[in-house]
Write an enzyme that holds these catalytic residues in place. Structure first.
Site, mmCIF file in Angstrom:
data_model
loop_
_atom_site.group_PDB
_atom_site.id
_atom_site.type_symbol
_atom_site.label_atom_id
_atom_site.label_comp_id
_atom_site.label_asym_id
_atom_site.label_seq_id
_atom_site.Cartn_x
_atom_site.Cartn_y
_atom_site.Cartn_z
ATOM 1 N N LYS A 87 9.199 -16.640 -11.089
ATOM 2 C CA LYS A 87 8.462 -15.505 -11.636
ATOM 3 C C LYS A 87 7.330 -16.013 -12.536
ATOM 4 O O LYS A 87 7.570 -16.838 -13.425
ATOM 5 C CB LYS A 87 9.407 -14.620 -12.448
ATOM 6 N N LYS A 101 -13.324 0.338 15.989
ATOM 7 C CA LYS A 101 -12.028 -0.357 16.142
ATOM 8 C C LYS A 101 -11.537 -0.259 17.587
ATOM 9 O O LYS A 101 -10.972 -1.208 18.131
ATOM 10 C CB LYS A 101 -10.980 0.232 15.190
ATOM 11 N N ASN A 110 0.848 -1.198 0.000
ATOM 12 C CA ASN A 110 0.000 0.000 0.000
ATOM 13 C C ASN A 110 0.879 1.242 0.000
ATOM 14 O O ASN A 110 2.110 1.138 -0.039
ATOM 15 C CB ASN A 110 -0.953 -0.028 1.199
ATOM 16 N N ASP A 117 -4.111 -6.324 4.884
ATOM 17 C CA ASP A 117 -5.198 -7.131 5.451
ATOM 18 C C ASP A 117 -5.271 -8.497 4.787
ATOM 19 O O ASP A 117 -5.840 -9.435 5.344
ATOM 20 C CB ASP A 117 -6.532 -6.400 5.267
ATOM 21 N N LYS A 147 -11.174 -3.909 19.142
ATOM 22 C CA LYS A 147 -9.806 -4.408 19.318
ATOM 23 C C LYS A 147 -9.292 -4.190 20.748
ATOM 24 O O LYS A 147 -8.119 -4.386 21.029
ATOM 25 C CB LYS A 147 -8.870 -3.761 18.300
ATOM 26 N N PHE A 170 -4.131 2.980 15.058
ATOM 27 C CA PHE A 170 -4.523 3.997 14.090
ATOM 28 C C PHE A 170 -5.738 3.480 13.326
ATOM 29 O O PHE A 170 -5.903 2.263 13.174
ATOM 30 C CB PHE A 170 -3.392 4.274 13.091
#
Ligand code: PMT
Length: 395
Positions: free
Chosen positions: A288, A334, A209, A278, A338, A320
């Site tokens: 490859k 969250k 990301n 995730d 969590k 975060f």
């Protein structure tokens, strides 16, 4: 507050240079050791002997002086300094610092400094208000320099307006105030995660990301400067290791999980800032993969590190929340799901804050129902604000 600290005082060529002599006396009275570095122009306003007498140290201005031939003097001075102050700071020196120019003893030394640097601008009002100077000051602020305000009043040129150097007593107060903050994480071990993870598809391709690691590295840097013992578990980023932190580089979400689980019991505070993938490919191809018309990659969910930490909580746990909508609702969800003590929510829908930007804007929600919002600012400044909120909760 300054007892035993080494202060590097840079004096540049402005009429306010004479006031810097008073600042040296005050710093000495406060218990600091003071090394004065003067530009050539500054030596035209005040003789180095004045500063040598007050600081009880040799004044340095010549980049090529070989008084201690075994030492690279500007590096030695930069490494010795706990705090650097440039007072007065002329428009010229401010511009050089903003551009990274190192063409005299002072600018060279400051470029090598890793300690907090305070800038006390002093110049004519028009020069101070000139867009070039204001942009340069903003650049320095963005890079973490502490730019002190210029006072208003009658200037040496006869004009009245902004541009007077802050009085030495106010400079000292600002330095002492900033030093106070330094100790609030003394003796605390802080585990911080940063950056993205890479989930291998084959030996040359991966899923990842846009996290640059800047937010997590800013937190690590701020925590170190406030006295914490910092363990930084980082995905692959192109950033320098924050000075004083212990770095644990990892690649994948699974590696990050293992490393965090290994270190978690040593931590008093854990801040999960990493953008952990995730999902990861179920299999990584041994070779490859050859090009095909269409490719289907089966993904599996990675382990949620933060949720795991929340199950057997020992440390103060902050996570975060990176959201593009319903920031508060998703963040609070969250926080409770969590089992966190704090969640730091950031909107990641635009290019100006969040992922891969120098800036962020955050809303902080705590387990006991408090909420505080910080508008767009540099990640380094926000890191300090986040740590201040954590410090309020860990006592
Ligand atoms: O790195 P920068 O370019 O500076 O950008 C900073 C940032 C936007 C990445 C950062 O501020 C941020 O928001 N980090 C969290 C990104 C994220 O993964 O958010 P999330 O809402 O998907 O996850 C919630 C929390 O769970 C996070 O603390 C995350 O670290 C944690 N998590 C997520 C997935 C997973 N498998 N394990 C986790 O521990």
């Amino acid at each position: 507050m300054l007892d035993g600290k080494n202060v590097l005082l840079g004096v540049t060529g402005g009429i306010a240079a004479y006031k810097a002599a008073n600042l040296v006396s005050m710093l000495k009275k406060a218990g600091a050791g003071v090394d004065v570095v003067m530009t050539d122009a500054a030596t035209r306003f005040v003789a180095p002997l004045t500063f040598e007498t007050l600081s009880k140290n040799a004044v340095v201005s010549d980049l090529f002086s070989r008084e201690k031939p075994w030492e690279v003097e500007h590096i030695a001075l930069a490494q010795k300094a706990d705090i650097a102050i440039v007072a007065p700071a002329t428009a010229n020196t401010i511009a050089k610092l903003a551009c990274g120019i190192a063409d005299n003893m002072l600018t060279t030394t400051l470029l090598a400094c890793t300690c907090p640097v305070f800038i006390a601008p002093a110049m004519n009002t028009a020069m101070y208000e000139n867009i070039a100077t204001q942009v340069n000051l903003q650049i320095l602020k963005d890079r973490g320099y502490i730019v002190l305000p210029a006072g208003d009043g009658e200037l040496a040129c006869g004009q009245t307006g902004a541009g007077r150097m802050l009085e030495p007593v106010d400079i000292l107060a600002a330095v002492e105030e900033a030093s106070k903050k330094k100790a609030d994480f003394e003796g605390k071990k802080v585990l911080i995660t940063a950056g993205p993870t890479r989930e291998a598809i084959d030996p040359v391709r991966y899923l990842t990301n846009r996290s640059s690691g800047r937010m997590g590295y800013a937190l690590a840097d701020a925590a170190v400067s406030r006295g914490a013992d910092v363990m930084l578990v980082s995905g692959p980023v192109a950033l320098e290791k924050p000075c004083g932190a212990s770095l644990y580089p990892v690649q994948s979400a699974a590696e990050m999980y293992d490393r965090v689980m290994e270190l978690k019991d040593k931590a008093d505070v854990i801040v999960m800032c990493a953008a952990v993938a995730d999902y990861a490919p179920v299999d990584c191809a041994e070779h490859k993969m050859k090009k095909q018309d269409a490719l289907v990659i089966e993904l599996t969910k990675t382990k949620d590190i933060l949720a795991e930490l929340g199950k057997n909580k020992r440390a103060y746990l902050a996570g975060f929340a990176a959201e593009t909508q319903n920031l508060e609702g998703y963040a609070k969800d969250k926080l409770s799901r969590k089992n966190l003590d704090m969640i730091i929510a950031n909107d990641v829908s635009g290019p100006e804050t969040g992922f891969d930007s120098e800036y962020n804007a955050v809303s902080i929600y705590t387990r006991d129902g408090n909420a505080v919002h910080f508008a767009k600012d540099t990640k380094r400044n926000l890191a300090d604000r986040i740590l201040t909120e954590i410090a309020k909760n860990i006592g």
